[in-house]
Write a protein that holds these residues in place. Structure first.
Motif, PDB file in Angstrom:
ATOM      1  N   HIS A   1     -63.006  58.188  87.218  1.00 24.39           N
ATOM      2  CA  HIS A   1     -63.936  59.279  87.528  1.00 24.39           C
ATOM      3  C   HIS A   1     -63.682  59.874  88.890  1.00 24.39           C
ATOM      4  O   HIS A   1     -63.276  59.186  89.818  1.00 24.39           O
TER       5      HIS A   1
ATOM      6  N   MET B   1     -70.312  63.220  88.292  1.00 25.64           N
ATOM      7  CA  MET B   1     -69.060  62.521  88.043  1.00 25.64           C
ATOM      8  C   MET B   1     -68.379  63.066  86.805  1.00 25.64           C
ATOM      9  O   MET B   1     -69.017  63.353  85.804  1.00 25.64           O
TER      10      MET B   1
ATOM     11  N   HIS C   1     -63.571  56.854  91.527  1.00 22.07           N
ATOM     12  CA  HIS C   1     -63.968  55.477  91.215  1.00 22.07           C
ATOM     13  C   HIS C   1     -63.609  55.146  89.780  1.00 22.07           C
ATOM     14  O   HIS C   1     -63.207  56.017  89.012  1.00 22.07           O
TER      15      HIS C   1
ATOM     16  N   MET D   1     -65.146  53.621  86.275  1.00 22.66           N
ATOM     17  CA  MET D   1     -66.424  53.354  85.623  1.00 22.66           C
ATOM     18  C   MET D   1     -66.228  52.327  84.520  1.00 22.66           C
ATOM     19  O   MET D   1     -65.394  52.522  83.638  1.00 22.66           O
TER      20      MET D   1
ATOM     21  N   HIS E   1     -75.892  52.453  89.375  1.00 25.72           N
ATOM     22  CA  HIS E   1     -74.911  53.467  88.994  1.00 25.72           C
ATOM     23  C   HIS E   1     -75.166  54.038  87.605  1.00 25.72           C
ATOM     24  O   HIS E   1     -74.877  55.182  87.310  1.00 25.72           O
TER      25      HIS E   1
ATOM     26  N   HIS F   1     -73.636  61.805  84.734  1.00 24.12           N
ATOM     27  CA  HIS F   1     -72.214  61.792  84.361  1.00 24.12           C
ATOM     28  C   HIS F   1     -71.934  62.954  83.418  1.00 24.12           C
ATOM     29  O   HIS F   1     -72.788  63.341  82.663  1.00 24.12           O
TER      30      HIS F   1
HETATM   31 CU   LIG Z   1     -68.941  57.401  87.497  1.00 22.03          CU
END
Ligand SMILES: [Cu+2]
Length: 156
Positions: free
Chosen positions: A75, A87, A109, A111, A151, A156
């Motif tokens: 992401h 994201m 990052h 996921m 998170h 998203h």
């Molecule tokens: Cu993410």
């Protein structure tokens, strides 16, 4: 007293090492791959690390596999003009020659979606990273203390 300080220094050196684990393959180094401990019952978690490339050519992280999640995606985080961070999945993460790319909160990052088991601080989570040039690399994510962010509740 001197022995006490030596023991203390030893303990600090050990904990320092534990928090700076890294994996090397060819010219790539994956530095401190980690997941902050997710909240109890969280369905997803984000993983972070730094990846350096000491080689003369670019490489590209294209996929990560782990049995810890049903699906693992790469992401990026876009900060929109409205100030909201969103994201987005990316097909790959370029690691330019001579550079270090940081995967960190608010940016790139990994996921882990659909966690298959609870992750607890101190756990090591095995994963296989796939790079275009370096191929498959076995990596262990370290589960670090929670960062206080759920998170799974982020957009998203
Ligand atoms: Cu993410």
């Amino acid at each position: 007293m001197k022995q006490f300080f030596l023991a203390l220094l030893g303990a600090i050196a050990l904990s320092g090492a534990a928090h700076a684990h890294s994996v090397k393959k060819n010219t790539l180094e994956i530095i401190h791959p980690h997941i902050n401990e997710p909240f109890a019952g969280a369905k997803s978690a984000a993983a972070y690390m730094a990846i350096s490339n000491e080689g003369a050519t670019a490489d590209r992280l294209i996929a990560i596999e782990t049995t810890a999640a049903k699906k693992t995606t790469l992401h990026t985080t876009d900060h929109g003009s409205d100030g909201v961070a969103r994201m987005q999945p990316v097909a790959g993460i370029e690691i330019p020659p001579g550079e270090t790319v940081n995967l960190e909160p608010g940016g790139l990052h990994v996921m882990l979606m659909g966690l298959t088991a609870p992750l607890k601080e101190g756990d090591m989570v095995s994963a296989t990273f796939h790079f275009e040039q370096a191929g498959a690399v076995t990596v262990e994510f370290m589960v670090d203390p929670t960062d206080g962010v759920d998170h799974s509740k982020m957009g998203h």
